[in-house]
Design an enzyme around this catalytic site. Structure first.
Site, PDB file in Angstrom:
ATOM      1  N   LYS A  78      -5.576  32.137  53.494  1.00 20.88           N
ATOM      2  CA  LYS A  78      -6.521  33.251  53.485  1.00 20.88           C
ATOM      3  C   LYS A  78      -5.776  34.509  53.949  1.00 20.88           C
ATOM      4  O   LYS A  78      -4.938  34.423  54.867  1.00 20.88           O
ATOM      5  CB  LYS A  78      -7.660  32.907  54.460  1.00 20.88           C
ATOM      6  N   SER A 153     -16.786  33.423  53.960  1.00 25.23           N
ATOM      7  CA  SER A 153     -15.820  34.411  53.547  1.00 25.23           C
ATOM      8  C   SER A 153     -14.516  33.818  53.009  1.00 25.23           C
ATOM      9  O   SER A 153     -13.771  34.525  52.336  1.00 25.23           O
ATOM     10  CB  SER A 153     -15.490  35.339  54.717  1.00 25.23           C
ATOM     11  N   SER A 177     -17.683  30.200  57.422  1.00 28.83           N
ATOM     12  CA  SER A 177     -16.789  30.665  56.362  1.00 28.83           C
ATOM     13  C   SER A 177     -15.794  29.662  55.816  1.00 28.83           C
ATOM     14  O   SER A 177     -15.157  29.933  54.802  1.00 28.83           O
ATOM     15  CB  SER A 177     -16.021  31.892  56.835  1.00 28.83           C
TER      16      SER A 177
END
Ligand code: GLN
Length: 485
Positions: A78, A153, A177
């Site tokens: 990420k 997310s 997330s």
């Protein structure tokens, strides 16, 4: 079967046996990214050159019978993990040109284990969102259906694994997330206990809630990744100095005699019928495997979302104060003085949702409101944690839905932030309680969208989560399904 369809542990095995080289494997994943990412928009940065160099190095070690447990395996991160010499944006315009001078602890550990980093993944800006539509680099699309969101997310992290663009990824989870996108993309995601994994070198959103964790194709991969990144880190004062167990050793202990709690507040009327059906089937499977089902109550569940949005935004407003156009990223300076420069840089650099949260959080922390909002929310948080600790006096794990519905369509909730916030209703309480939980596939909707289930464990109870998840996985076909890309 293509190499890019295999799990991380299968790939690590083939690499060790020298049935494939890391360079070949890395090339295969880079080709897969090339072939699919125009449709999915998963990668913000692909590091082809660096990856091939790291792969060649891994091959040299592997040829000599050396190399760590992840030697030569292509993974992705990420874009919230800072990486030395590789641009790290946090999906924000304000960090568009930020190239960090060092690796964070988890990145260092992955490199030391031999992993090859192929790139940095799209996400909601500063990890604020549940659909990956709040990215300055455009939304990520769900590999199972490109008109649907991958969740957020860590939407890029989940879509990447589901699309076979890397063997495994790391995400972060502040209110769901990792688990919610894993559920929407049909992969496995684990949020460890707060303090289990170092946050050093991870861009902060809400520091008392943020935690790093793996997103993988199956439970064994999840154990391997967690093993690699877990542990005390003197550079993160909130990491906990408690021994890291052998997570892989826990995998085959089965479900016999395991007490599974079903919190009644999580099996509500608003639950999508297909989600409910999949959960019912999962409960029946666990029962057949010898688990004992117990109804439990988490009475303060209703207050979790409100409490989270006070605490998370308050912490975010403080954490994001550092992006001022001076030390990091984008600067807009019309020569009208320092304060104007700050104002204009932040106005131009942050997206709408991030601004909304900075304002909410600043308000909640301001004098006169602090006691009414922030302090009150902290008290509610204690009650929520207590709910979980009480439930764990009776049971070993809790089994719940991850999200009230399967993945929704792009644009479906963007006009209504409150609706978006409510999609995390089952994941947020776990972060407030600071305990661990994982999401694993347990069904597919009629429309062909994955459905996930959540297992929640007591603090530092990751072993039993993995044990229960592995038993369930071995008895069901869901983890073998691949997105029809
Ligand atoms: N969707 C939640 C939020 O927007 C959780 C995000 C996260 O876990 N980073 O805050």
């Amino acid at each position: 079967m293509n190499l890019t369809d295999l799990t991380l542990h299968e790939l690590a095995d083939r690499l060790k046996k020298r049935e494939v080289t890391s360079v070949e494997l890395t090339q295969a994943f880079l080709a897969r990214i090339e072939a699919t990412d125009a449709r999915l928009n998963v990668f913000i940065t692909v590091c082809e050159k660096e990856a091939l160099a790291a792969a060649a190095e891994a091959d040299t070690l592997l040829d000599a019978g050396k190399g760590g447990p992840l030697a030569g395996v292509p993974i992705a991160l990420k874009d919230i993990f800072i990486t030395e010499g590789i641009r790290t944006t946090c999906a924000s315009k304000i960090l568009d040109a930020f190239v960090p001078p060092y690796d964070g602890t988890t990145v260092r550990k992955l490199r030391e284990a031999g992993a090859v980093i192929v790139g940095k993944l799209n996400m909601d800006e500063f990890a604020m969102g549940s659909s990956n539509e709040n990215s300055a680099y455009g939304p990520v699309r769900n590999p199972w259906n490109v008109d649907h969101v991958p969740g957020g997310s860590s939407g890029g992290s989940a879509a990447c694994v589901a699309a076979g663009q890397a063997a495994a990824t790391l995400g972060t989870d502040t209110g769901g997330s990792i688990r919610q996108p894993a559920s929407h993309c049909g992969v496995v995601g684990l949020k460890p206990t707060y303090g289990r994994v170092s946050r050093y070198g991870v861009i902060a959103y809400a520091s008392s809630l943020d935690q790093v964790g793996p997103v993988t194709r199956d439970v064994e991969d999840c154990a391997l990744m967690l093993q690699t990144v877990a542990g005390y880190d003197p550079a993160d004062s909130t990491s906990v100095d408690t021994p890291v167990p052998d997570y892989c050793a826990a995998l085959d202990k089965g479900l016999k005699g395991v007490r599974i709690g079903l919190p009644k507040e999580y099996y509500i009327d608003g639950l999508d019928p297909e989600v409910k059906q999949s959960l019912d089937a999962a409960i029946a499977t666990c029962r057949e495997l010898g688990a004992e089902m117990v109804e439990v109550s988490l009475p303060h569940t209703d207050y979790a979302v409100a409490c989270y949005y006070v605490i998370a935004t308050a912490e975010a407003s403080s954490n994001l104060a550092r992006y001022d156009g001076v030390r990091y990223g984008e600067r807009v300076d019309n020569g009208e003085g320092l304060i104007e420069m700050y104002r204009q840089s932040r106005a131009a650099g942050f997206g709408t949702e991030v601004k909304r949260r900075i304002m909410l959080g600043t308000y909640a922390l301001s004098s006169g409101y602090y006691d009414a909002y922030y302090l009150k929310a902290q008290k509610v948080r204690t009650l929520i944690r207590q709910d979980f600790l009480t439930a764990f006096e009776k049971v070993d794990v809790l089994l719940t839905p991850v999200a009230p519905t399967p993945s929704f369509r792009l644009g479906e909730k963007t006009d209504d932030p409150l609706k978006m916030y409510l999609s995390d209703i089952f994941t947020i309480p776990v972060n407030l309680a600071g305990t661990c939980a994982m999401s694993l596939p347990c069904g597919i909707s009629e429309e062909g969208l994955p459905i996930g289930m959540q297992l929640i464990g007591r603090p530092f109870g990751e072993e039993i989560l993995l044990q229960a998840a592995h038993a369930f996985e071995q008895a069901t076909p869901w983890h073998q399904r691949r997105a029809p890309l």
